[in-house]
Design an enzyme around this catalytic site. Structure first.
Site, short mmCIF file in Angstrom:
data_model
loop_
_atom_site.label_atom_id
_atom_site.label_comp_id
_atom_site.label_asym_id
_atom_site.label_seq_id
_atom_site.Cartn_x
_atom_site.Cartn_y
_atom_site.Cartn_z
N LEU B 43 0.83 -1.20 0.00
CA LEU B 43 0.00 0.00 0.00
C LEU B 43 0.86 1.26 0.00
O LEU B 43 0.62 2.18 -0.76
CB LEU B 43 -0.93 0.00 1.21
CG LEU B 43 -2.08 -1.00 1.15
CD1 LEU B 43 -2.93 -0.89 2.40
CD2 LEU B 43 -2.93 -0.78 -0.09
N ALA B 44 1.87 1.29 0.86
CA ALA B 44 2.69 2.51 0.94
C ALA B 44 3.57 2.64 -0.31
O ALA B 44 3.58 3.69 -0.96
CB ALA B 44 3.55 2.48 2.21
N ARG B 337 -6.23 -4.86 20.73
CA ARG B 337 -5.54 -6.13 20.48
C ARG B 337 -4.59 -6.57 21.59
O ARG B 337 -4.59 -7.73 21.99
CB ARG B 337 -4.77 -6.02 19.17
CG ARG B 337 -5.70 -5.88 18.01
CD ARG B 337 -4.96 -5.69 16.71
NE ARG B 337 -5.95 -5.71 15.63
CZ ARG B 337 -5.67 -5.53 14.35
NH1 ARG B 337 -4.43 -5.32 13.98
NH2 ARG B 337 -6.62 -5.58 13.45
N HIS B 408 1.60 -10.40 14.59
CA HIS B 408 0.84 -9.93 13.45
C HIS B 408 1.44 -8.69 12.80
O HIS B 408 1.55 -8.59 11.59
CB HIS B 408 -0.58 -9.63 13.91
CG HIS B 408 -1.47 -9.11 12.84
ND1 HIS B 408 -1.65 -9.79 11.65
CD2 HIS B 408 -2.22 -8.00 12.74
CE1 HIS B 408 -2.49 -9.10 10.88
NE2 HIS B 408 -2.83 -8.00 11.51
N LEU B 448 -3.91 -0.16 7.13
CA LEU B 448 -4.23 0.19 5.75
C LEU B 448 -4.29 1.70 5.61
O LEU B 448 -3.80 2.28 4.64
CB LEU B 448 -5.57 -0.44 5.36
CG LEU B 448 -5.64 -1.97 5.43
CD1 LEU B 448 -7.00 -2.47 4.97
CD2 LEU B 448 -4.55 -2.59 4.58
#
Lengths: 257, 647
Positions: B43-44, B337, B408, B448
């Protein structure tokens, strides 16, 4: 207790693009039924390395069925026997003790073998580069809710956009056609209002590139739909044909690009 | 090491706007004289490469996969946050900013996070314009759902494949530029080092993974967007190829490495099945919108379930411990989380875990299915349920899912200033590879957002500003014949030769597994001074063994996955030690970093703001020398530091 199995793996070995290539057979013991197919190949690799041989090269990355990198034909079916499942999401519980499993690379002229099970799929990228985009320069967009899109259309676009670009459709097709891949992208973008401006241009450019890259035509066999790990339906090819016919007609009277 | 964060003057809400105005511009006709190198196509990287090319710069983009469409951003499931407030439920830029700083346990830089929240809306606009098929309501407007650590619904999603759709959006923009010849794309190329000329990053050395050819690439600026380092733990939700090499090599050339100990353990992953496991699969956090997390109250019940003698559906409600709802009533199953992961570990440590290994808890949809019907649940999570069934063989509509925390995401990464420039001038870092926005814990659906914020809306400005400052006379002046390139290239080649020539008996994968085991056991969800000290010693010993007993089959001049892994594991070995050092240095608990010595009476993380409200930045000092620690103080002008509470 977890169940394990012993297997015979018959796998395609080919040093490089120019090598002729042949099948090699290996025995594997104690494969857990909870392991994934690629974990089974990892174990084969470790076994080969321990014996001083090169492991079987295969493409893989996310191992959760979304990146589209894994690409192998298992017992004659791209991505193996489970429908709607990539090779990386296939688990050994679908095989049985004593079974012989045959693994081959994608077999299609536009996808030359690089090594063992690794093939070159850049022709698919070229189809996208030709027109698989909606031009919207960063910074030029209007508010996301400025244009409502009926849920049915958004859902349909999403169904089409689920394609992971793995190339199984091409590998499954006797004509090595990329119509399902191209159709899915065309259907995704052409059905959204944002994609209308470039619709005809996109369709013509993508089909021309697809043909130029050596992919065959569609003869409605349907193997692609059956092999597609994302269950992209044949309707996408119908969508492509329809949009292509319209675009060609318009192009005949006045060039669209 | 100069850690000037270059945060613009002025009120928080005006900083980015005024900074953009004060930036140096490059005239459109001059932009084509510059070359920008972008490493990574997620994405980046993908968004930055496309946007810089749209502006007119020449871009070279590198990725290790066979296509730029495959970067691991693609695997993100649940969604992307944005402060649109389309739900009319009280969201705003300031609230997203506040939630992110709080969610990060007050260890992120205020100005960066504010900018992230500010551009979040533009991202959604951009993605819709690019054809991302976000979920919509019947009226045709965009739908939202909730994610952890927030009490508003601000998460946009495309079924359970949001990352895929966003990445394909960036990929299509990138593809257009490749087709136009503005971006030269190098698939199956791995960056192995960065080249500096007069202190500035001016290029990279890469290996063609098909032919083994080592080549030099010169540019006027280098953008590193190579993702996180979760695979240092061997088992993680990352893709197999994810690695720290680009970031670590940059660190060795002088880039500061910030907060490596901030690692995120995601609470909802499918439990480990056994020794043959190669990766862990995440089940989206969005499932916690409707799924209820529980473990049996009683150890005996848990034992019976583990042994398959008791069906979990047969456990009556009063014998179930819905521990998140019990401990955190106001956030319930949507607690952040880090907190949810530790609570799961607590239940399992207590002997109340399920799954055959005892390392699992339930995520149960029984009540949601009863309330909304199976069809509604299918609509929301169908593909996730299928994926779960495909991996475990269990049907989650009928029997509760089993989940356990797994590595993660990594909040730490290369240190960057407000411009996302590292301590090496001319080298920019975007996405998960930098440290900047998530503090000590990232909220769901924010990765994201950050990747695309960096790629579409920050780097295209700040890289241009740097190029403008260098002046048009400098454009394209440094070429790959510069002696600095030859020098670094020789280093890269000798390292490959060394890896190939050890001639030992143990495979790279085996070393990776052993390293991962040390990291998980001693520097995982809970860390202590003793465990970390032991980990550092063990890693050092393992590294010695690696360099004397590694076995790499095949050759360096062709496709060789063993050599690729060997190089990555070598870097993970060095990097893992820095991570442990950072965790040892940080004598507090915050976010994903939990030091057992520093907890409250009820087991919550206990921060030490007086002594640790800083970014810990490590500087490379030599192979057998300990790295030097530098500190960037974190100043909070707009948010009051408080104990994070989700109760």
């Amino acid at each position: 207790m977890e169940k394990t199995m012993n297997l015979t793996i018959r796998v395609w070995r080919q040093k490089n693009r120019l090598d002729v290539g042949k099948f090699a057979e290996y025995k594997l013991a104690n494969i857990s039924e909870d392991s994934s197919f690629l974990e089974m190949l990892d174990i084969l690799s470790e076994q080969l390395v321990a014996d001083g041989h090169e492991p079987v090269a295969f493409d893989h990355d996310c191992r959760e069925g979304i990146c589209g990198m894994c690409s192998m034909t298992i017992n004659g079916i791209p991505h193996g026997p489970e429908s709607g499942t990539t090779a990386c999401q296939l688990h050994m519980r679908h095989f049985h003790d004593g079974q012989t499993i045959t693994i081959e690379p994608w077999r299609a002229k536009p996808f030359p073998v690089i090594k063992d099970l690794v093939v070159d799929r850049t022709p698919l990228d070229k189809i996208i580069q030709a027109g698989g985009f909606i031009t919207a320069r960063a910074g030029s967009a209007v508010d996301a809710n400025a244009m409502p899109i009926a849920k049915g259309i958004a859902d349909y676009a999403m169904d089409a956009a689920a394609c992971i670009g793995c190339g199984a459709c091409v590998a499954a097709c006797p004509n090595a056609s990329a119509m399902l891949f191209t159709g899915a992208k065309v259907a995704h973008m052409n059905s959204l209002p944002q994609g209308k401006a470039e619709k005809d241009r996109r369709t013509l450019a993508m089909v021309t590139t697809m043909d130029g890259e050596g992919f065959g035509g569609c003869t409605n066999i349907g193997e692609c739909e059956a092999a597609c790990p994302k269950s992209i339906p044949l309707d996408m090819i119908a969508h492509l044909n329809r949009d292509y016919a319209v675009a060609q007609m318009k192009n005949f009277f006045k060039p669209v690009a | 090491m100069n850690l000037d964060s270059k945060i613009p003057e002025g009120p928080l809400a005006q900083k980015w706007t005024s900074h953009k105005f004060n930036m140096k511009l490059v005239n459109p006709a001059n932009r084509r004289k510059y070359n920008v190198i972008v490493v990574g196509s997620g994405l980046a990287g993908g968004a930055a490469a496309a946007s810089l090319a749209e502006q007119g710069y020449n871009v070279s983009c590198f990725c290790y996969q066979d296509s730029p469409r495959r970067a691991h951003s693609i695997a993100a499931q649940g969604g992307i946050n944005a402060s649109k407030n389309y739900q009319n439920d009280g969201d705003s830029v300031h609230r997203l900013f506040y939630d992110t700083v709080k969610g990060g346990d007050y260890r992120a830089r205020e100005a960066n996070v504010y900018r992230l929240a500010e551009v979040s809306s533009d991202i959604i606009d951009q993605c819709v314009a690019n054809g991302v098929p976000f979920a919509r309501e019947y009226g045709g407007y965009l739908a939202n759902r909730s994610f952890g650590g927030a009490q508003v619904s601000r998460t946009f999603y495309a079924r359970g494949q949001t990352g895929q759709q966003l990445l394909l959006g960036a990929y299509s923009a990138l593809s257009k530029q490749i087709g136009l010849g503005k971006v030269k794309m190098y698939n199956r190329h791995e960056m192995l080092d960065v080249v500096k000329v007069d202190g500035h990053a001016k290029g990279v050395i890469v290996r063609n993974m098909v032919t083994g050819e080592i080549s030099r690439h010169a540019g006027d600026a280098v953008v590193i967007a190579t993702g996180g380092y979760g695979n240092v733990f061997f088992l993680s939700t990352n893709a197999q190829g994810c690695n720290v090499t680009a970031a670590h090599r940059a660190y060795r050339r002088g880039a500061g490495m910030a907060n490596p100990c901030y690692t995120q353990i995601h609470p909802t992953c499918i439990p480990v099945h056994g020794d043959q496991q190669s990766k862990l699969t995440l089940m989206s956090e969005s499932l916690r919108n409707d799924g209820r997390v529980w473990a049996p109250k009683d150890k005996e019940t848990a034992k019976k379930i583990r042994e398959g003698k008791l069906d979990p559906n047969a456990v009556p409600d009063e014998e179930r411990d819905y521990y998140l709802e019990r401990k955190y009533p106001s956030f319930g199953n949507l607690a952040p989380r880090d907190i949810s992961s530790r609570a799961a570990k607590e239940a399992c440590d207590d002997g109340r875990g399920v799954a055959t290994t005892g390392l699992g808890v339930f995520l149960d949809f029984r009540d949601a299915i009863k309330r909304d019907g199976q069809k509604a649940i299918e609509e929301r999570y169908g593909n996730l349920f299928e994926m779960y069934q495909c991996i475990t063989g269990d049907n989650p509509y009928e029997t509760p899912m089993m989940i356990f925390p797994a590595v993660h995401y990594t909040m730490g990464g290369l240190w960057v200033d407000y411009n996302l420039q590292s301590t090496i001038p001319g080298m920019f870092v975007g996405g998960e590879a930098n440290f900047s926005d998530h503090g000590a814990n990232r909220l769901g659906a924010s990765a994201l957002m950050q990747g695309l914020a960096d790629g579409y809306f920050v780097l295209p400005y700040t890289v241009g500003n740097y190029l403008g400052e260098q002046g048009v006379a400098a454009a394209g002046k440094v070429t790959a014949d510069h002696p600095a390139f030859a020098e670094v290239e020789a280093d890269v080649k000798s390292r490959i030769d060394k890896l190939m020539s050890i001639g030992g008996t143990e495979s790279p994968r085996s070393f990776h597994k052993r390293l991962g085991n040390i990291m998980w056991e001693k520097c995982g969800m809970s860390r202590t001074k003793e465990s970390l000290t032991a980990a550092i010693e063990e890693i050092q010993a393992l590294r010695k063994e690696f360099w004397s007993n590694l076995k790499v089959v095949g050759d360096a001049d062709s496709l060789n996955p063993e050599l690729e892994r060997a190089g990555r594991v070598a870097d993970f070995m060095e990097f893992g030690e820095i991570l442990c050092r950072d965790a040892l240095m940080r004598e507090e608990s915050c976010g994903g970093h939990f030091r057992a010595e520093h907890q409250t009476d009820d087991g919550e993380a206990k921060r030490d703001d007086d002594n640790f409200a800083f970014v810990g930045v490590w500087e490379y000092k030599g192979d057998d020398v300990a790295p030097a620690l530098h500190k960037e103080p974190l100043v909070y002008e707009n948010i009051k530091l408080a104990t994070r509470s989700y109760k």
